[in-house]
Design a protein around this motif. Structure first.
Motif, short mmCIF file in Angstrom:
data_model
loop_
_atom_site.label_atom_id
_atom_site.label_comp_id
_atom_site.label_asym_id
_atom_site.label_seq_id
_atom_site.Cartn_x
_atom_site.Cartn_y
_atom_site.Cartn_z
N ALA A 159 104.90 13.38 40.43
CA ALA A 159 103.64 14.03 40.09
C ALA A 159 102.51 13.51 40.97
O ALA A 159 101.66 14.28 41.42
CB ALA A 159 103.32 13.81 38.62
N TYR A 160 102.52 12.21 41.20
CA TYR A 160 101.47 11.61 42.03
C TYR A 160 101.50 12.21 43.44
O TYR A 160 100.46 12.60 43.99
CB TYR A 160 101.65 10.10 42.08
N PRO A 165 103.36 21.26 51.87
CA PRO A 165 102.83 22.28 50.94
C PRO A 165 103.74 22.55 49.74
O PRO A 165 103.29 23.09 48.75
CB PRO A 165 102.72 23.52 51.84
N ALA A 166 105.01 22.18 49.85
CA ALA A 166 105.94 22.43 48.74
C ALA A 166 105.97 21.29 47.72
O ALA A 166 106.64 21.39 46.69
CB ALA A 166 107.35 22.65 49.28
N ALA A 167 105.24 20.20 48.01
CA ALA A 167 105.30 19.04 47.12
C ALA A 167 104.78 19.35 45.72
O ALA A 167 105.20 18.74 44.74
CB ALA A 167 104.49 17.88 47.72
N GLY A 168 103.89 20.34 45.62
CA GLY A 168 103.34 20.68 44.32
C GLY A 168 104.34 21.29 43.36
O GLY A 168 104.11 21.35 42.15
N CYS A 169 105.48 21.74 43.89
CA CYS A 169 106.49 22.38 43.04
C CYS A 169 107.44 21.38 42.39
O CYS A 169 108.10 21.71 41.40
CB CYS A 169 107.32 23.36 43.86
N GLN A 220 95.87 14.73 36.90
CA GLN A 220 95.37 15.50 38.03
C GLN A 220 93.89 15.25 38.25
O GLN A 220 93.44 15.11 39.40
CB GLN A 220 95.64 16.99 37.79
N PHE A 221 93.12 15.17 37.18
CA PHE A 221 91.68 14.92 37.30
C PHE A 221 91.42 13.58 37.98
O PHE A 221 90.61 13.48 38.93
CB PHE A 221 91.04 14.94 35.91
#
Length: 607
Positions: free
Chosen positions: A390-391, A436-440, A569-570
């Motif tokens: 997540a980090y 760019p795919a790390a968020g998935c 996330q914040f």
């Protein structure tokens, strides 16, 4: 559309699939129709004497005899019932610790019922004759036993039954029970005749017709469950009616030979009745359906025993009849030597997740004492476990945000040349070391975790009627509060769970879920694209109504997960110099139509 929003849309779509995949790809099966009306019960043929179905006696004849036969009381810390001396049947059993509904006055759950009642369900033990012996020479379903010694069965006092065939064979059966749900049946045969005899012991669990409380829900197996030499098999009732015809069985049957271990019986979501022969020795297990009698049977048959004149032979088997409590099954597997007994719980495809997840949840519940708080604590542990991924994801999203000005320049230079834009974007990602795919990745990890927790909450007995606080008295059921009566403020009842009104007038938890998803969206500005903005605006509220009928324990998990994700996330975005304007984004989302007017005016040139 920027890459951060692409990732968010992908995450939302994957989350949406988590909810819909079971209902779209694997729709619920129709519950099997119960063909067992009382009239059928009165005329069914006795089908309890392996290896062939007996036709000399009928259940119509057995029912009145059974009602007149003497009975021995069963009284243990968890069970109550009786044993009929006709056949030595275990056919009257209820569980003291479990009520039919969440109302304590609803009565305790009945497991076994005798012939003559609406849905007979019982266990039998006996001997199959061999050689010169006939069926009347051995005890069967309608043999009237004599009681010796104790008049009641308890963990401290076993009962002894005896039957003399009048031809030199004396049969004894000692039935004992522990303080949970395991019966032990020790059978002996003393040969007082002048000739050797051959016979083999068997056990049967029979139930007439399809169970009336069959849920028919795809998420939990209901029907026959068996294990032979380490292989688990599950057969639904409707599939048992399609087994091949075995002529020597005079029924539809599946016969399996086990050499080392195994067990077989009937299971529902929370309860099970299973035959367990002596482990480490060969036996035959049988799944049988008798169409003419509408009787389902599971059987265990042990090898033939030869008894010389003056000799005695004995055999011992066990019968589990009770609740599928995790700790109880685990103890029987570990201390009782019953291999794979914990798999009587339907752990599903993701068993490698569901088993450890439930083990941790059970441990947390033992520590905390409240299942709702335990689910919240489990959510924190799971989020901590996937935090490294997540980090990286949130860092990648923050860095993608930093690249937005350069991305806009690339788009301006490339114009309509999409191939050139894609090439230059990949070069930029490589130079800046951004994936760019790390968020998935966190979303992909969340899918099996979600399915596993959904399965755990749905099938484990420990979640049944488990309270949280206030109106949340059953975490395995949907939120019982409702907008329909303003959460109890108005003097009428909430809609029945599962009804159309209940799907519309949802409870407090689904509303909190929708709000938590909506706030999570507001970490990022509202997209300027009208279609994209509309999708984002509706998604939290769509999920809110979709999950309104889900188990409240699962909604508690999702709300907690959303709050933790929002906080993570914040903080990560702030640590990378990006301060989310949450209140500004909320305000902009309500005034979005006005916000895009200047762009339209500039484009058209109108004033």
């Amino acid at each position: 559309m920027d890459d951060q929003n692409k990732n968010l849309i992908l995450a939302t779509a994957l989350s949406f699939l988590v909810i819909l995949v079971w209902f779209v790809l694997f729709p619920p099966e129709d519950a099997a129709v119960d063909p067992n009306a009382p009239a059928i019960v009165a005329t069914t043929t006795e089908a309890v004497s392996p290896p062939v179905v007996a036709t000399a006696n009928t259940e119509a004849a057995a029912a009145p005899e059974l009602s007149k036969a003497p009975r021995l009381e069963i009284d243990t810390p968890r069970l109550k019932g009786t044993i009929s001396l006709l056949g030595g049947r275990l056919d009257d059993l209820a569980m003291k610790a479990y009520t039919k509904t969440n109302d304590p006055k609803s009565g305790i759950v009945t497991l076994l019922s005798p012939v003559g009642e609406e849905h007979p369900y019982y266990a039998l033990f006996g001997w199959t004759p061999g050689g010169a012996l006939a069926f009347e020479d051995v005890p069967g379903a309608n043999t009237l036993w004599s009681q010796v010694g104790s008049n009641g069965l308890s963990p401290e006092a076993p009962v002894t039954l005896q039957w003399d065939n009048g031809k030199g064979l004396v049969f004894n059966r000692i039935i004992s029970v522990d303080d949970r749900y395991m019966f032990s049946i020790a059978q002996t045969v003393k040969n007082q005749s002048n000739a050797a005899v051959s016979l083999s012991p068997y056990g049967i669990v029979a139930r007439h017709g399809t169970p009336p409380d069959l849920e028919g829900f795809y998420l939990s197996h209901e029907g026959i469950v068996s294990r032979a030499d380490g292989t688990l098999e599950e057969v639904k009732y409707k599939d048992a009616t399609k087994l091949p015809l075995v002529e020597r069985e005079a029924a539809l049957a599946e016969v399996t030979t086990a050499t080392t271990d195994g067990w077989i019986g009937f299971t529902s979501k929370y309860w099970m009745t299973a035959l367990i022969p002596e482990q480490g020795k060969p036996f035959t297990s049988v799944i049988k359906y008798v169409p003419s009698a509408d009787i389902f049977q599971t059987e265990t048959r042990e090898p033939v025993i030869s008894i010389a004149p003056g000799a005695t032979a004995s055999t011992t088997s066990r019968l589990f009849a009770g609740a599928k409590e995790w700790e109880t099954l685990k103890a029987y597997e570990k201390d009782g030597g019953i291999g794979g007994f914990i798999d009587a719980i339907d752990w599903g495809w993701f068993f490698f997740f569901t088993k450890p997840i439930f083990a941790v949840l059970h441990w947390l519940h033992a520590m905390i004492g409240n299942m709702g708080l335990s689910i919240i604590a489990l959510t924190f542990l799971l989020k901590a476990l996937v935090f490294p991924l997540a980090y990286k994801s949130y860092v990648s999203m923050a860095r993608m945000k930093e690249l937005q000005p350069e991305m806009e320049e690339l788009k301006a230079r490339a114009g309509d040349d999409k191939q050139k834009l894609q090439k230059e974007m990949m070069t930029l990602y490589k130079e800046k070391k951004v994936n760019p795919a790390a968020g998935c990745l966190p979303i992909l990890i969340q899918i099996p975790i979600f399915f596993s927790l959904y399965k755990v909450i749905f099938v484990t007995l420990e979640l049944r009627h488990a309270p949280f606080f206030g109106w949340l008295t059953d975490l395995s059921a949907p939120d019982s509060s409702s907008l329909y009566n303003l959460f109890g403020a108005l003097p009428w009842a909430a809609p029945t769970p599962g009804s159309m009104l209940a799907l519309v007038f949802i409870g407090v938890l689904p509303i909190l879920l929708g709000v938590s998803m909506w706030l999570q969206q507001k970490l990022n500005p509202t997209p300027t694209d009208a279609t994209q903005a509309m999708i984002f605006a509706w998604m939290p509220w769509v999920f809110m109504f979709m999950l309104g009928s889900f188990a409240s324990g699962l909604v508690v998990y999702w709300i907690t997960n959303n709050i933790i994700t929002f906080t993570q996330q914040f903080l990560i975005m702030r640590s990378h110099g990006h301060k989310p304007d949450i209140f500004g984004n909320i305000k902009a989302s309500f005034g979005r139509k006005h916000a895009i007017k200047p762009a339209v005016v500039k484009k058209t040139g109108k004033k």
